[in-house]
Structures are given as C-alpha cells and as structure tokens.
Write an enzyme that holds these catalytic residues in place. Structure first.
Site, short mmCIF file in Angstrom:
data_model
loop_
_atom_site.label_atom_id
_atom_site.label_comp_id
_atom_site.label_asym_id
_atom_site.label_seq_id
_atom_site.Cartn_x
_atom_site.Cartn_y
_atom_site.Cartn_z
N HIS A 72 38.75 37.90 48.03
CA HIS A 72 38.93 36.89 46.94
C HIS A 72 40.43 37.04 46.53
CE1 HIS A 72 34.77 35.91 45.05
NE2 HIS A 72 34.76 35.79 46.62
N TYR A 201 34.51 33.66 35.21
CA TYR A 201 34.54 34.16 33.73
C TYR A 201 34.61 33.13 32.59
CZ TYR A 201 35.21 38.79 36.02
OH TYR A 201 35.23 39.94 36.73
N PRO A 295 30.95 46.16 32.56
CA PRO A 295 31.42 45.78 33.83
C PRO A 295 32.48 44.54 33.99
CG PRO A 295 29.36 45.02 33.08
CD PRO A 295 29.83 46.08 31.97
N LYS A 299 35.74 47.36 36.88
CA LYS A 299 36.60 48.78 37.22
C LYS A 299 35.59 50.11 37.55
CE LYS A 299 39.99 47.10 36.99
NZ LYS A 299 40.68 46.93 38.26
N TYR A 387 43.56 43.71 37.33
CA TYR A 387 42.36 43.54 37.82
C TYR A 387 42.12 43.98 39.36
CZ TYR A 387 37.89 40.81 38.70
OH TYR A 387 36.58 40.26 38.83
#
Length: 397
Positions: A72, A201, A295, A299, A387
């Site tokens: 991704h 998200y 979550p 991480k 991220y």
C-alpha cells in the site's frame, strides 16, 4: 533444561526473536501457553512497516509474504463529506507499508521454527519467572501434564499485557503509564472483495470507521462503538448499513461497500499503556508485555518487531564480542521509539473518533486538523512518516 534465551510467548515478537537468535547462532527455547491452532488463528494487526517487511525477508520468512501481501502506497482520509489521499512514497522518499495479516506472519515463523529452529513448546503454561540477586532466571511451567523447569541466561517476555513475565519485575522497580478511551472497535472479517485500493480512515458524526482488507477477497472492517458493546446487538445488516453511512462522501454519492458473509465479529477495547523500564536484571519485556497502543496508527505489531530486532542485535553483540553496551541500552533505545508511536497513535485516535462527551467545538477542532493535513504538505508529510515508520538506524536522528 537450560538455554541461553528463554522466550515466553509465541506471538510474532517471540517467534521473530527466536528466528533472529537462531541465525546469530544463539540458542533459545520458546514457551507458548496456547495450542498451535489458537496461535495461528489469533486475529490482530495486518499492517507491516518497511522495516518489519525487510526483517522478515532477511530471516527467511518473506517468500509467501511477498507473494500474497499487498503493498500500500497510501491511505485515504474521509471527513466532512470529502476524501483526501496521503501518498506515502511521494512524502517519505519511497517508503510504503504492506498488508499481510499477523496470522500469516505467525504461521510462516512457526513453520520455520519447527523446521530448523530451537525448541518451541505449545500448551506450556508458565507459572513464574524467578531471578534472585541478578542470578540466571528460572522459568517454571507445566507441559504435557508435568511441571518443568527452564533455566536461562536471560528471559524475554513476549507474552502480552496479561502475561506472567511482567510480574517478574517488582512493582518498586517499574513505572506504568496508561490511558483508556471511552470507545471500542467492533471489528469484522467478511468474505467480500474490497472496493477500495487502500485503507480508508473515516471521521463522521456517527463515529469512526476503518475499511481495510486481508486479501483481494476478504475485507477487514471496523466501527467505533461504545465500551461494553455486545456483538449480539449488531446484526450483519446493521453493520453494513452503518459502515456505508460513515464512509460516505459527497464526492461519490451512492458509494457502497461490497457485502458478503461476515465470518468473525469481535469488540476491541482501546488502551495506551507503557511500562518503564523494559528490563529488570536478566529479564526483558518486548511487544505488548511492555507497551500497548490503540490500533488506529497500525503500530502494535511493528513496535514489537522493532523491540526484538534491537534485542537480537544486543544479544549478538554480547555473545560475539562480550560487550553489554547494547543490552544495557535496550530499554532506553526502544522507549524513545515507543513514545513517539504512542503519541502518533493517540493523535490518530483522538482526531478521528467521536468522544461521547465532546462538544461541537471539539468536533470543529478535529475537522480543522484533518483539513490542515489535506491542505498542508508539511502536515501530510509528518503523518506519512509516522505511519510508515522510520528505519531503526534513524531513530536517534
């Protein structure tokens, strides 16, 4: 039985540590309380940072991951009726993440350990980890109906938040920091092909939603729900309808998820937790035994992998060169990264979720922050770097 490093817990961190030690010529024994089937089906994270991917390849656990994992190059933020994509390679100098479920990482590492690694005992219930005056620790456990003893030069606890190893560190010798959140995640696995290329998200008045995947034919999806939610109160139809409502945007009116049979439902509480230090004498903590993150920032698994990468390097330095410098610095080295990940996970969680008691003012602040990420290359770059995760060698920079 005696071993150099006793590892408690056959999750990804314990298994990866065993593999790293094996390749360095350091013997270990892994003790796992659950049976193999349970461990291989335990649903957890599915996002791997580049460092985690590179390490799995280096220890010989990358063949199936490279064949089946999904690279991704970004995520999509949805808020205030619009969508904005964060491009990871463009903002981070080419770094990305991979979607490959923890269940599959564990299966690959178990197969390697059983084929060519040291002892791995399933259904080995550890009762205590004892160390007196800095002497070699002793692990007492039950396996195949018999009480047994394992003496070790060192013990590493990879047995999670509720594990036994943490109790080997006296309360007076540790500090804990914790934050709980006033919401949970309802997570589902569904036999439905994702209709999106990357994770979504979503911030909405109805609460947070996350659309992710396990494979091209299996979707992994989450909804923010109140603490104490009973999954029995959520029918399949209600879940799908709520996901569609929270993920909707004005840019794509009528956008819908592909629906299919829901094969698993669970409620996941949200917690941030850190134990300091991550070592007491000859006992070390790694992964969830030392720290937990919500979550939202993806991480948890990656922090656990980083812990054992650092620890394996320290053990290698000790047994090859006789130096304890890296081992003595283990806790400080890892905690620097842990606290940055805690902050990022907290930021993602509190920015995207609707606190049941927050005011309209608080909601506007969240939307303002999300709009800044969409408009500012600096803000987007910071999110992207957090991220994908920094290479370990850059942690001190």
């Amino acid at each position: 039985m005696h071993t150099t490093v006793g590892i408690i817990g056959a999750g990804p961190s314990g298994l990866l540590l065993a593999r790293l030690l094996h390749r360095a010529g350091i013997d270990s024994v892994v003790l796992e309380a659950k049976d193999r089937s349970y461990v291989e089906q335990r649903q957890r994270a599915g996002i791997l940072e580049q460092t985690t991917v590179d390490t799995l390849r280096a220890v010989g656990a990358g063949e199936r991951m490279d064949r089946e994992g999904l690279i991704h190059d970004g995520i999509e933020l949805r808020f205030d009726g619009r969508a904005h994509r964060i491009d990871f390679p463009e903002l981070t100098g080419g770094r990305s993440v991979m979607v490959y479920a923890q269940t599959e990482v564990v299966k690959d590492l178990i197969a390697l350990q059983l084929a060519e690694g040291g002892p791995l005992f399933f259904e080995a219930q550890v009762h205590s980890v004892e160390q007196a005056n800095g002497d070699r620790p002793t692990v007492r456990y039950t396996h195949e109906g018999r009480e047994q003893t394992l003496t070790c030069d060192y013990v590493v606890g990879c047995d999670g938040f509720h594990g036994v190893t943490g109790s080997a560190i006296p309360a007076a010798a540790r500090r804990t920091y914790e934050r709980t959140y006033p919401y949970s995640w309802l997570g589902i696995l569904a036999e439905a092909p994702p209709v999106y290329d990357e994770l979504i998200y979503a911030h909405s008045e109805r609460g947070f939603a996350l659309a992710s995947m396990r494979s091209p034919s299996v979707s992994r999806l989450y909804l923010q729900v109140p603490n104490g939610t009973d999954v029995a109160d959520w029918s399949d139809e209600r879940i799908w309808d709520e996901l569609d409502a929270r993920l909707a945007t004005r840019q794509e009116p009528g956008w819908k998820l592909a629906r299919g049979p829901i094969t698993a439902k669970s409620v996941l509480p949200m917690r941030s937790h850190v134990t300091e230090p991550m070592r007491h004498k000859r006992v070390f903590l790694a992964g969830d035994a030392a720290h937990i993150v919500p979550p939202t920032g993806a991480k948890g698994l990656n922090l656990a992998a980083t812990d054992v990468i650092v620890l394996a390097e320290a053990f290698t330095e000790l047994y090859k060169n006789g130096s304890t410098a890296l081992l003595d610095a283990y806790s400080e080295t890892c905690l620097e990264r842990v606290w940055r990940a805690e902050h990022f996970s907290y930021f993602m969680t509190t920015t995207l979720h609707a606190d049941p008691e927050q005011s309209a003012f608080d909601t506007r602040l969240q939307l303002s922050q999300l709009a800044r990420i969409a408009a500012s290359p600096h803000a987007a770059t910071e999110l992207a770097h957090n991220y994908v995760g920094a290479p370990i060698s850059q942690d001190a920079a």
